[in-house]
Write an enzyme that holds these catalytic residues in place. Structure first.
Site, PDB file in Angstrom:
ATOM      1  N   SER A   8      93.302   8.372 108.960  1.00 33.50           N
ATOM      2  CA  SER A   8      92.394   7.399 109.562  1.00 33.50           C
ATOM      3  C   SER A   8      91.068   8.058 109.930  1.00 33.50           C
ATOM      4  O   SER A   8      90.442   8.687 109.086  1.00 33.50           O
ATOM      5  CB  SER A   8      93.079   6.732 110.768  1.00 33.50           C
ATOM      6  OG  SER A   8      92.435   5.538 111.120  1.00 33.50           O
ATOM      7  N   ASP A  43      96.071   2.083 106.541  1.00 30.61           N
ATOM      8  CA  ASP A  43      95.903   3.204 107.465  1.00 30.61           C
ATOM      9  C   ASP A  43      97.179   4.046 107.552  1.00 30.61           C
ATOM     10  O   ASP A  43      98.255   3.530 107.840  1.00 30.61           O
ATOM     11  CB  ASP A  43      95.540   2.647 108.839  1.00 30.61           C
ATOM     12  CG  ASP A  43      95.061   3.695 109.809  1.00 30.61           C
ATOM     13  OD1 ASP A  43      95.710   4.748 109.929  1.00 30.61           O
ATOM     14  OD2 ASP A  43      94.030   3.468 110.461  1.00 30.61           O
TER      15      ASP A  43
END
Length: 295
Positions: free
Chosen positions: A48, A172
């Site tokens: 991320s 993610d």
């Protein structure tokens, strides 16, 4: 025989950068402290926002702290998560599964990467961790086009759209591997420096509002994942778990506290690193706070 530097870390040294949205500013202070103590990576992996910061680190490891300081000075919610409630509603109606387009983040990356477009353009080996929505497994992206891989690693479910790379539909990586310790070892690292954004080493205060409650439990869930991964992998390699900034009720979408997070994490890490002595496999520092036998 493994090479060992003065700080006792066997090489290759892997830097592991976890996810956390705007809390990624914490990693800038950590990197500044690490550079001042002469601890540098041989490979980098991120999830991320950790993949955003990690890509710039892998591009220019000698000057990464300065590059990231300048990049984060320009980070705002309106830039990274563009549009008010009406635009978010239109985006949701058009895309059906996300509130924000990832164009703002793509622009931040294009500016920070300074022309680098592929993994081979980077100075150090780099991996970005995402999650495959079809197989529900973490995916380590380490070749091909760079920006799509980072956007996939940072595709927060419901916030950003998924990214398609080949046959994969990617989200993610923080869902399954917010602190990708195992993936770093699979890349060949023999020791790890973990740069976690979830206020490692500090317990968040008892929540007093709904937003604080949501952040509190999300932090604990992420931290528990990190504790299990780091503890297990520390049986085989030294893992230095840097302390973060003191915990405060800052949501991962709030960029107003960037300067404070950088400064406080730098101070905490500087003090920690001044006492660091590595002697074989083990966990040095801890996601949930100091433990007996750690610095």
């Amino acid at each position: 025989m493994l090479a060992v530097l003065d700080h006792g870390l066997p090489t290759p040294v892997g830097f592991v950068l976890g996810g956390g949205g705007s809390l990624g500013a914490i990693q800038v202070g950590m990197l500044r402290a690490l550079a001042e103590h002469g601890i540098r990576p041989d490979l980098v992996i991120g999830t991320s926002v950790g993949s955003v910061n990690g890509s710039l680190l892998a591009l220019d490891p000698e000057h990464a702290a300065g590059r990231l300081t300048r990049m984060w000075a320009k980070m705002t919610r309106s830039r990274v998560f563009p549009g008010g409630p009406l635009k978010q509603l239109r985006t949701l109606r058009a895309g059906r599964n996300h509130l924000f387009r990832n164009t703002g983040l793509a622009e931040v990356l294009a500016e920070g990467l300074d022309g680098a477009t592929r993994f081979t353009d980077l100075t150090l080996p780099f991996g970005a961790v995402a999650v495959d929505a079809v197989t529900a497994l973490p995916v380590l992206l380490h070749e091909g086009d760079l920006v799509p891989a980072i956007l996939a690693s940072a595709a927060i479910p419901g916030i950003y759209p998924p990214v398609r790379i080949g046959e994969q539909v990617l989200y993610d990586g923080g869902v399954l591997a917010n602190v990708p310790v195992r993936q770093a070892l699979s890349m060949g690292a023999k020791s790890l420096i973990v740069l976690d954004c979830a206020f490692p080493g500090h317990l968040p205060g008892v929540p007093a509002s709904l937003p604080e409650t949501l952040l509190f439990w999300a932090t604990l869930a992420t931290r528990n994942q990190a504790v299990l991964e780091a503890t297990r992998c520390a049986e085989f390699a030294p893992i230095v778990y840097l302390p973060g900034a003191p915990a405060r009720p800052v949501t991962p979408l709030d960029f107003r506290f960037t300067s404070e997070l950088i400064a406080s994490s730098y101070a905490e890490c500087t003090e920690f690193l001044s006492r660091l002595r590595v002697d074989g496999p083990g966990l040095y520092g801890h996601p949930a706070g100091p433990t007996p036998g750690t610095p």
